[in-house]
Write an enzyme that holds these catalytic residues in place. Structure first.
Site, PDB file in Angstrom:
ATOM      1  N   LYS A 178       0.618  33.140 -15.079  1.00  0.00           N
ATOM      2  CA  LYS A 178      -0.476  33.790 -15.777  1.00  0.00           C
ATOM      3  C   LYS A 178      -1.249  34.583 -14.716  1.00  0.00           C
ATOM      4  O   LYS A 178      -2.072  34.032 -13.987  1.00  0.00           O
ATOM      5  CB  LYS A 178      -1.390  32.733 -16.415  1.00  0.00           C
ATOM      6  CG  LYS A 178      -2.130  33.197 -17.689  1.00  0.00           C
ATOM      7  CD  LYS A 178      -3.082  34.342 -17.470  1.00  0.00           C
ATOM      8  CE  LYS A 178      -4.326  33.889 -16.725  1.00  0.00           C
ATOM      9  NZ  LYS A 178      -5.226  35.056 -16.458  1.00  0.00           N
ATOM     10  N   GLU A 254      -5.844  26.271  -4.397  1.00  0.00           N
ATOM     11  CA  GLU A 254      -6.378  27.072  -3.300  1.00  0.00           C
ATOM     12  C   GLU A 254      -7.629  27.735  -3.848  1.00  0.00           C
ATOM     13  O   GLU A 254      -7.537  28.632  -4.682  1.00  0.00           O
ATOM     14  CB  GLU A 254      -5.349  28.097  -2.827  1.00  0.00           C
ATOM     15  CG  GLU A 254      -4.109  27.463  -2.214  1.00  0.00           C
ATOM     16  CD  GLU A 254      -3.142  28.493  -1.648  1.00  0.00           C
ATOM     17  OE1 GLU A 254      -2.127  28.083  -1.086  1.00  0.00           O
ATOM     18  OE2 GLU A 254      -3.423  29.713  -1.749  1.00  0.00           O
ATOM     19  N   CYS A 288     -10.194  35.360   0.338  1.00  0.00           N
ATOM     20  CA  CYS A 288     -10.758  34.005   0.363  1.00  0.00           C
ATOM     21  C   CYS A 288     -10.919  33.511   1.794  1.00  0.00           C
ATOM     22  O   CYS A 288     -11.773  32.702   2.100  1.00  0.00           O
ATOM     23  CB  CYS A 288      -9.855  33.061  -0.387  1.00  0.00           C
ATOM     24  SG  CYS A 288      -8.227  33.042   0.364  1.00  0.00           S
ATOM     25  N   GLU A 390     -20.344  31.418  -1.972  1.00  0.00           N
ATOM     26  CA  GLU A 390     -19.302  32.429  -1.828  1.00  0.00           C
ATOM     27  C   GLU A 390     -19.687  33.670  -2.629  1.00  0.00           C
ATOM     28  O   GLU A 390     -19.978  33.589  -3.819  1.00  0.00           O
ATOM     29  CB  GLU A 390     -17.963  31.904  -2.330  1.00  0.00           C
ATOM     30  CG  GLU A 390     -16.847  32.959  -2.224  1.00  0.00           C
ATOM     31  CD  GLU A 390     -15.533  32.505  -2.793  1.00  0.00           C
ATOM     32  OE1 GLU A 390     -15.476  32.156  -3.985  1.00  0.00           O
ATOM     33  OE2 GLU A 390     -14.553  32.466  -2.023  1.00  0.00           O
TER      34      GLU A 390
HETATM   35  N1  LIG Z   1      -7.915  29.487  -1.212  1.00  0.00           N
HETATM   36  C1  LIG Z   1      -7.176  30.584  -1.307  1.00  0.00           C
HETATM   37  O1  LIG Z   1      -6.095  30.721  -0.705  1.00  0.00           O
HETATM   38  C2  LIG Z   1      -7.650  31.720  -2.188  1.00  0.00           C
HETATM   39  C3  LIG Z   1      -6.938  32.919  -2.134  1.00  0.00           C
HETATM   40  C4  LIG Z   1      -7.412  33.995  -2.915  1.00  0.00           C
HETATM   41  C5  LIG Z   1      -8.526  33.849  -3.737  1.00  0.00           C
HETATM   42  N2  LIG Z   1      -9.192  32.670  -3.771  1.00  0.00           N
HETATM   43  C6  LIG Z   1     -10.390  32.518  -4.595  1.00  0.00           C
HETATM   44  O2  LIG Z   1     -10.224  33.165  -5.875  1.00  0.00           O
HETATM   45  C7  LIG Z   1     -11.501  33.632  -6.339  1.00  0.00           C
HETATM   46  C8  LIG Z   1     -11.372  35.066  -6.791  1.00  0.00           C
HETATM   47  O3  LIG Z   1     -10.359  35.157  -7.765  1.00  0.00           O
HETATM   48  P1  LIG Z   1     -10.713  35.181  -9.319  1.00  0.00           P
HETATM   49  O4  LIG Z   1     -12.049  35.819  -9.553  1.00  0.00           O
HETATM   50  O5  LIG Z   1      -9.529  35.720 -10.052  1.00  0.00           O
HETATM   51  O6  LIG Z   1     -10.855  33.628  -9.648  1.00  0.00           O
HETATM   52  P2  LIG Z   1     -11.033  32.989 -11.102  1.00  0.00           P
HETATM   53  O7  LIG Z   1     -11.107  31.540 -10.881  1.00  0.00           O
HETATM   54  O8  LIG Z   1     -12.095  33.666 -11.889  1.00  0.00           O
HETATM   55  O9  LIG Z   1      -9.641  33.333 -11.880  1.00  0.00           O
HETATM   56  C9  LIG Z   1      -8.409  33.015 -11.284  1.00  0.00           C
HETATM   57  C10 LIG Z   1      -7.357  32.908 -12.392  1.00  0.00           C
HETATM   58  O10 LIG Z   1      -7.667  31.784 -13.209  1.00  0.00           O
HETATM   59  C11 LIG Z   1      -7.675  32.158 -14.578  1.00  0.00           C
HETATM   60  N3  LIG Z   1      -8.625  31.264 -15.249  1.00  0.00           N
HETATM   61  C12 LIG Z   1      -9.976  31.378 -15.287  1.00  0.00           C
HETATM   62  N4  LIG Z   1     -10.514  30.335 -15.970  1.00  0.00           N
HETATM   63  C13 LIG Z   1      -9.460  29.532 -16.369  1.00  0.00           C
HETATM   64  C14 LIG Z   1      -9.337  28.319 -17.116  1.00  0.00           C
HETATM   65  N5  LIG Z   1     -10.408  27.680 -17.589  1.00  0.00           N
HETATM   66  N6  LIG Z   1      -8.091  27.810 -17.343  1.00  0.00           N
HETATM   67  C15 LIG Z   1      -6.992  28.449 -16.856  1.00  0.00           C
HETATM   68  N7  LIG Z   1      -7.043  29.605 -16.151  1.00  0.00           N
HETATM   69  C16 LIG Z   1      -8.261  30.141 -15.906  1.00  0.00           C
HETATM   70  C17 LIG Z   1      -8.064  33.622 -14.557  1.00  0.00           C
HETATM   71  O11 LIG Z   1      -7.655  34.269 -15.744  1.00  0.00           O
HETATM   72  C18 LIG Z   1      -7.292  34.113 -13.330  1.00  0.00           C
HETATM   73  O12 LIG Z   1      -5.946  34.362 -13.670  1.00  0.00           O
HETATM   74  C19 LIG Z   1     -12.461  33.484  -5.161  1.00  0.00           C
HETATM   75  O13 LIG Z   1     -13.250  32.336  -5.337  1.00  0.00           O
HETATM   76  C20 LIG Z   1     -11.529  33.267  -3.963  1.00  0.00           C
HETATM   77  O14 LIG Z   1     -12.134  32.497  -2.939  1.00  0.00           O
HETATM   78  C21 LIG Z   1      -8.771  31.582  -2.995  1.00  0.00           C
HETATM   79  N1  LIG Z   2      -2.272  31.728   0.352  1.00  0.00           N
HETATM   80  C1  LIG Z   2      -2.652  32.765   1.157  1.00  0.00           C
HETATM   81  C2  LIG Z   2      -3.904  33.316   1.012  1.00  0.00           C
HETATM   82  C3  LIG Z   2      -4.143  34.694   1.156  1.00  0.00           C
HETATM   83  C4  LIG Z   2      -5.354  35.202   0.751  1.00  0.00           C
HETATM   84  C5  LIG Z   2      -5.559  36.594   0.681  1.00  0.00           C
HETATM   85  O1  LIG Z   2      -6.550  37.080   0.113  1.00  0.00           O
HETATM   86  C6  LIG Z   2      -1.639  33.213   2.149  1.00  0.00           C
HETATM   87  O2  LIG Z   2      -1.921  34.004   3.054  1.00  0.00           O
HETATM   88  O3  LIG Z   2      -0.497  32.690   2.025  1.00  0.00           O
END
Ligand SMILES: NC(=O)c1ccc[n+]([C@@H]2O[C@H](COP(=O)([O-])OP(=O)(O)OC[C@H]3O[C@@H](n4cnc5c(N)ncnc54)[C@H](O)[C@@H]3O)[C@@H](O)[C@H]2O)c1
Ligand SMILES: N/C(=C/C=C/C=O)C(=O)O
Length: 486
Positions: A178, A254, A288, A390
């Site tokens: 998804k 993550e 992130c 964040e």
């Molecule tokens: N730790 C990591 O490696 C990593 C990497 C990239 C991004 N991020 C985090 O992702 C966030 C940004 O991405 P975002 O805005 O898309 O995050 P988000 O949590 O808003 O959405 C992520 C995904 O989850 C889905 N989603 C949302 N609510 C849901 C629910 N209740 N049930 C199932 N699916 C649901 C969304 O449609 C989307 O596909 C930031 O907080 C960033 O830190 C973390």
């Molecule tokens: N899981 C990972 C996170 C990357 C984040 C980039 O926005 C990766 O580098 O494998």
């Protein structure tokens, strides 16, 4: 107008009820695609296709042929490199060099590295002494976990989706992806690649839609899904964990971060400025692993702030293909409103705005895009919202420190624990500090330098589990111990 459909059981299909949603460019809000919006019905069809594939040709392939097929997927991604770059640029508006050099190559690498891990990982066995002196042999078999739900964010769409799909398929599972509603294009393109390579129908499925009350939530609640791997906001992780608990499904998360960058006075100054600038502002701060808190040893604090300010004021806004453009928009108007609310909060909390803090003046159609200025703050207490929460935008707060113990306490005083970047020439101190900061990933004199064999994930509120190398096998397989009496 591009129509993006679901990819279920090896074929592209419209939404079962005809529902669609719009994808608009972050650059100028022009309509670039209409996307099929899925829900419980599409997820159920995808689960049926994935379960059938799990016990069909995909299972009969065997490890060598399965891994060879994943290498072929990687090669086809590389052959269609420009198509994937174009899809990611359209979805995110990010500069060409970020998409082409940092993100899309990982789409191929994420399949190759895990195909190779699976082919070379040793199996565990023990010989047991028994009273009759003949003994027993124990060995552990790795079995696919089953149907894996993959829920992805929008900031690095292909990289983050294949970081999950690669190991999941290498371990013999089937997947239902998804993608984020903000970035559907590359997940759909990967469906074409799967068919070109001949990956059996139902192994890779894509259902587009939103989270709550839509395809995302339906995926996390479906009883035919064996595990959920999710990358996204921490609060979303909480919701998914609650949904997954209904079926006792394993989760790999993550999540968010509020990463600290530590710059000691003995650091290579220019390298540290470059490293902190990249970590705070690459991908318009939508990484992130990015830095939103910078701590600089007092003797170089003023010089460092001035140098970082100069880098921010030299960015070149523009479209991905504009010559020299190195700075793009945020992903959406909704996200821009969130980031600008933090820009306002910083001022309300008494920050000194060193640079930025608002919206740049953009020419022509670009004035409709989700642009914000790269922003630096100083002078806030650690309790300030922009220092603790964040933001996920192109901004950071910088403060001086005097001792190693002080900066460690500052860096660890946060609910997140994802990543850190440490700049010093004193390698004993680098090892000491990296071992004391409560994160999953610590870079020294570097940032976002990724060895895919290493454990990757977050501590505290930044995640559950580790993926990367053999660590991914712990999540994407079930271990079965066999004990044979000799
Ligand atoms: N730790 C990591 O490696 C990593 C990497 C990239 C991004 N991020 C985090 O992702 C966030 C940004 O991405 P975002 O805005 O898309 O995050 P988000 O949590 O808003 O959405 C992520 C995904 O989850 C889905 N989603 C949302 N609510 C849901 C629910 N209740 N049930 C199932 N699916 C649901 C969304 O449609 C989307 O596909 C930031 O907080 C960033 O830190 C973390
Ligand atoms: N899981 C990972 C996170 C990357 C984040 C980039 O926005 C990766 O580098 O494998």
């Amino acid at each position: 107008m591009q129509q993006v459909q679901h990819f279920i059981g090896g074929s592209f299909q419209p939404a079962f009820n005809g529902a669609r949603f719009e994808k608009r460019s972050p650059l100028d809000r022009t309509l670039i695609a209409q996307i099929a919006e899925g829900g419980a019905a599409e997820i159920d069809a995808a689960v049926r296709a994935a379960r059938a594939a799990l016990h069909g040709d995909w299972a009969r392939l065997g490890t060598d042929k399965r891994c060879a097929m994943l290498h072929a997927v990687a090669d086809e991604i590389t052959r269609r490199f420009d198509d994937f770059v174009q899809a990611e640029e359209a979805d995110t508006g990010q500069p060409h060099h970020v998409i082409a050099h940092a993100f899309v190559p990982r789409g191929a690498a994420n399949f190759k590295v895990f195909a190779d891990v699976v082919k070379n990982v040793p199996a565990e066995s023990f010989q047991l002494d028994t009273p009759d002196g003949r003994g027993a042999l124990n060995y552990a078999l790795r079995k696919p976990k089953g149907v894996i739900g993959v829920i992805c964010p929008w900031n690095a769409p292909l990289l983050l989706m294949t970081w999950k799909v690669g190991p999941a398929l290498a371990c013999g599972n089937t997947v239902i992806v998804k993608p984020s509603e903000e970035t559907p294009l590359s997940a759909a393109l990967l469906g074409e690649v799967m068919n070109t390579v001949g990956v059996p129908a139902g192994v890779y499925n894509v259902v587009h839609g939103f989270g709550p009350g839509s395809a995302g939530e339906a995926l996390t609640r479906h009883e035919g899904v064996n595990a959920i791997t999710f990358t996204g906001e921490t609060r979303t992780g909480t919701a998914i964990m609650q949904a997954a608990a209904g079926g006792i499904r394993d989760v790999s998360f993550e999540l968010g971060g509020k990463n600290a960058g530590l710059v000691f006075a003995d650091a290579d100054f220019e390298a540290a400025v470059d490293g902190i600038f990249r970590s705070a502002f690459m991908n318009t701060g939508q990484v992130c692993l990015g830095t939103e808190r910078v701590y600089v040893e007092r003797p170089i604090f003023e010089r460092f702030v001035a140098a970082l300010k100069a880098r921010c004021e030299a960015v070149v806004y523009g479209r991905p293909q504009d010559p020299g453009a190195n700075y793009g928009p945020l992903i959406s108007e909704e996200h821009r409103r969130k980031v600008l609310s933090y820009y306002a909060a910083a001022v309300a909390e008494g920050a000194t705005v060193v640079t930025g803090g608002g919206v740049p003046s953009m020419p022509g159609a670009l004035a409709e895009g989700s642009w914000v200025q790269p922003t630096i703050w100083t002078g806030l207490p650690e309790s300030a919202r922009v220092v603790q929460e964040e933001i996920f935008g192109p901004c950071c707060h910088i403060r001086p420190f005097d001792t190693e113990d002080e900066v460690l306490a500052l860096a660890n005083a946060n609910r997140y624990g994802l990543a850190t970047t440490i700049w010093t020439r004193d390698l004993a101190r680098a090892h000491r500090v990296a071992g004391a900061i409560e994160v999953g990933v610590a870079w020294v004199n570097s940032w976002f330098l990724r060895d895919l064999r290493t454990p990757f994930g977050g501590s505290k509120q930044s995640g559950i589990g580790r993926e990367g190398g053999v660590h991914s096998l712990e999540f994407y397989t079930e271990l079965r111990n066999v004990c044979v009496k000799l």
